[in-house]
Motif scaffolding. Structure first.
Motif, PDB file in Angstrom:
ATOM      1  N   VAL A   1      11.961 -20.481  48.503  1.00  0.00           N
ATOM      2  CA  VAL A   1      11.272 -21.425  49.506  1.00  0.00           C
ATOM      3  C   VAL A   1      11.934 -21.144  50.913  1.00  0.00           C
TER       4      VAL A   1
ATOM      5  N   LEU B   1      16.554 -21.791  48.492  1.00  0.00           N
ATOM      6  CA  LEU B   1      16.055 -22.566  49.579  1.00  0.00           C
ATOM      7  C   LEU B   1      16.696 -22.097  50.874  1.00  0.00           C
TER       8      LEU B   1
ATOM      9  N   ASP C   1      16.069 -32.812  49.629  1.00  0.00           N
ATOM     10  CA  ASP C   1      15.372 -33.269  48.545  1.00  0.00           C
ATOM     11  C   ASP C   1      14.347 -32.377  47.903  1.00  0.00           C
ATOM     12  N   THR C   2      14.884 -31.131  48.117  1.00  0.00           N
ATOM     13  CA  THR C   2      14.139 -29.957  47.403  1.00  0.00           C
ATOM     14  C   THR C   2      15.014 -29.348  46.579  1.00  0.00           C
TER      15      THR C   2
ATOM     16  N   THR D   1      14.490 -33.009  54.159  1.00  0.00           N
ATOM     17  CA  THR D   1      13.483 -32.194  53.204  1.00  0.00           C
ATOM     18  C   THR D   1      14.316 -31.124  52.582  1.00  0.00           C
ATOM     19  N   LEU D   2      15.275 -30.422  53.230  1.00  0.00           N
ATOM     20  CA  LEU D   2      16.298 -29.618  52.158  1.00  0.00           C
ATOM     21  C   LEU D   2      16.994 -30.456  51.439  1.00  0.00           C
TER      22      LEU D   2
ATOM     23  N   ARG E   1       4.720 -26.804  54.426  1.00  0.00           N
ATOM     24  CA  ARG E   1       6.073 -26.826  54.235  1.00  0.00           C
ATOM     25  C   ARG E   1       7.010 -27.869  54.354  1.00  0.00           C
TER      26      ARG E   1
ATOM     27  N   THR F   1       0.351 -27.847  43.079  1.00  0.00           N
ATOM     28  CA  THR F   1       1.589 -27.307  43.504  1.00  0.00           C
ATOM     29  C   THR F   1       2.077 -26.637  42.320  1.00  0.00           C
TER      30      THR F   1
ATOM     31  N   THR G   1      16.340 -20.593  42.232  1.00  0.00           N
ATOM     32  CA  THR G   1      15.520 -20.845  43.443  1.00  0.00           C
ATOM     33  C   THR G   1      16.376 -20.868  44.623  1.00  0.00           C
TER      34      THR G   1
ATOM     35  N   LEU H   1      11.990 -22.285  54.507  1.00  0.00           N
ATOM     36  CA  LEU H   1      11.537 -23.428  55.428  1.00  0.00           C
ATOM     37  C   LEU H   1      12.158 -22.696  56.890  1.00  0.00           C
TER      38      LEU H   1
ATOM     39  N   ALA I   1       5.770 -27.637  50.301  1.00  0.00           N
ATOM     40  CA  ALA I   1       6.098 -29.428  49.911  1.00  0.00           C
ATOM     41  C   ALA I   1       5.088 -29.865  49.613  1.00  0.00           C
ATOM     42  N   GLU I   2       3.765 -29.557  50.050  1.00  0.00           N
ATOM     43  CA  GLU I   2       2.572 -30.255  49.592  1.00  0.00           C
ATOM     44  C   GLU I   2       1.376 -29.478  49.820  1.00  0.00           C
TER      45      GLU I   2
END
Length: 389
Positions: free
Chosen positions: A200, A168, A220-221, A217-218, A28, A8, A166, A202, A15-16
């Motif tokens: 990023v 998002l 934690d990003t 998810t948002l 994602r 990554t 970044t 999503l 995401a992974e």
């Protein structure tokens, strides 16, 4: 040739990376989020690596990528174009390429039946890169699930340093890039490149549904700017009424703010979509179009039921503007952007939505350039504030 393990640190915008029997599958959404929803539409969308790219610094003049592309075929509809890989060297597009078929999924739009054939890895070769140290980004297809098998180069590579802000972003299939011709022609990629930020994305086709796992998810990003484009999929699916929509938006924003309490946050309402401006969902395939081999959409709801809480885009925009104005009193980093400023009536007269729902490549570019100026530039905050309500 040197083989470099993919991590990554190299594969940005995901995401992974899930280990498979053939390689690594970019996701994602993280595994815990995927486990909370069994919708095949979401599983397809989040595994398509919109905004994802292999980012490296190297002196290599030749780079090879082994990968498995999952191609899709819709019975009764025109063939889908192959997903495009775009190689960017020091900010300029150096090459574009497509993978031959690997896995194949066949879908019958009339019955919902699906078939799957397993294929083999294929190789992309990018040769003739300029000599010397350079920054290289290999953008993966935004609309084609791509399993990464091996990365090779004729000189060592290192991860590209993270020096930019970044951004998002979360949204629907339009944000994922539906109908754009390549990953760099999706409107979020256009906007990110224009503003010089790391993206990023999503954007989840058919799945911008205010799901709590997406909000977490948002949350934690890591990000320096967050935007959420909400509404069209709620109307498409006819998923909630106005009462549920209001509380779900508040809950979504509350969760997001747990991880980004003071980060600039832009709530974006839907762009103009004439079929749903005043007609509720659900959205359906247009049978007349399928009969002639065209993929088009139509609204099937009853406008008379808006008074009972059915959602249209007009209703959604008014409620989002009201919610943001109310919350912004205590949240000065929160702004609202009316999506019709990105694509409105004058634009629709010149650039109609080809399938009545999604913009084409030229329109993606228009939306991206406008979003960069309105939301990502240093002067954007006053402009955003002026669009509230």
């Amino acid at each position: 040739m040197i083989t470099t393990p993919l991590t990554t640190e190299l594969v940005r915008g995901v995401a992974e990376l899930e280990q498979t029997d053939r390689g690594l599958l970019p996701h994602r959404l993280p595994a815990w989020a995927r486990a909370q929803c069994v919708d095949p539409q979401l599983a397809l969308a989040e595994s398509q690596p919109a905004g994802a790219r292999i980012a490296l610094r190297t002196t290599a003049t030749r780079i090879e990528l082994d990968a498995v592309a999952t191609k899709r075929s819709y019975l009764g509809a025109p063939p889908r174009p192959d997903g495009v890989h775009e190689l960017v060297v020091d900010g300029e597009v150096h090459a574009r390429a497509t993978l031959p078929p690997g896995d194949m999924v066949t879908l019958d739009l009339r019955t919902g039946a699906a078939g799957h054939e397993r294929g083999e890895p294929r190789t992309l070769v990018f040769a003739g890169l300029p000599p010397g140290v350079k920054d290289v980004e290999l953008w993966l297809p935004h609309d084609e699930t791509t399993e990464l098998v091996a990365l090779r180069s004729d000189a060592p590579v290192t991860p590209l340093p993270r020096t930019r802000r970044t951004w998002l972003h979360h949204g629907s299939s339009i944000s994922q890039g539906s109908h754009a011709s390549s990953p760099l022609s999706t409107w979020p990629a256009v906007a990110a490149r224009a503003a010089g930020v790391d993206l990023v994305n999503l954007g989840l086709g058919g799945s911008a549904l205010l799901d709590p796992f997406t909000a977490r998810t948002l949350r934690d990003t890591p990000a320096d700017l967050v935007s959420v484009k909400l509404g069209i999929n709620l109307v498409n699916h006819d998923l909630v009424r106005l009462r549920g929509f209001t509380s779900a938006v508040h809950g979504f924003l509350d969760t997001l703010r747990e991880g980004h309490p003071t980060t600039p946050l832009v709530v974006v309402s839907p762009i103009l979509c004439p079929i749903h401006e005043d007609v509720p969902g659900p959205t359906a395939f247009d049978p007349a179009g399928l009969a002639t081999g065209e993929l088009r959409f139509r609204a099937t709801g009853d406008p008379a039921e808006v008074a009972a809480g059915r959602l249209t885009l007009t209703v959604v925009r008014a409620e989002l503007a009201r919610i943001v104005a109310e919350r912004a009193v205590d949240d000065p980093a929160l702004s609202y952007l009316d999506g019709r400023l990105l694509y409105g009536e004058d634009d629709a007269a010149r650039l109609p939505l080809p399938d009545h729902l999604h913009p084409d490549t030229e329109t993606h570019r228009l939306i991206g350039e406008r979003f960069a100026a309105m939301a990502l530039s240093p002067a954007a905050r006053p402009a955003l504030s002026a669009t509230r309500g």
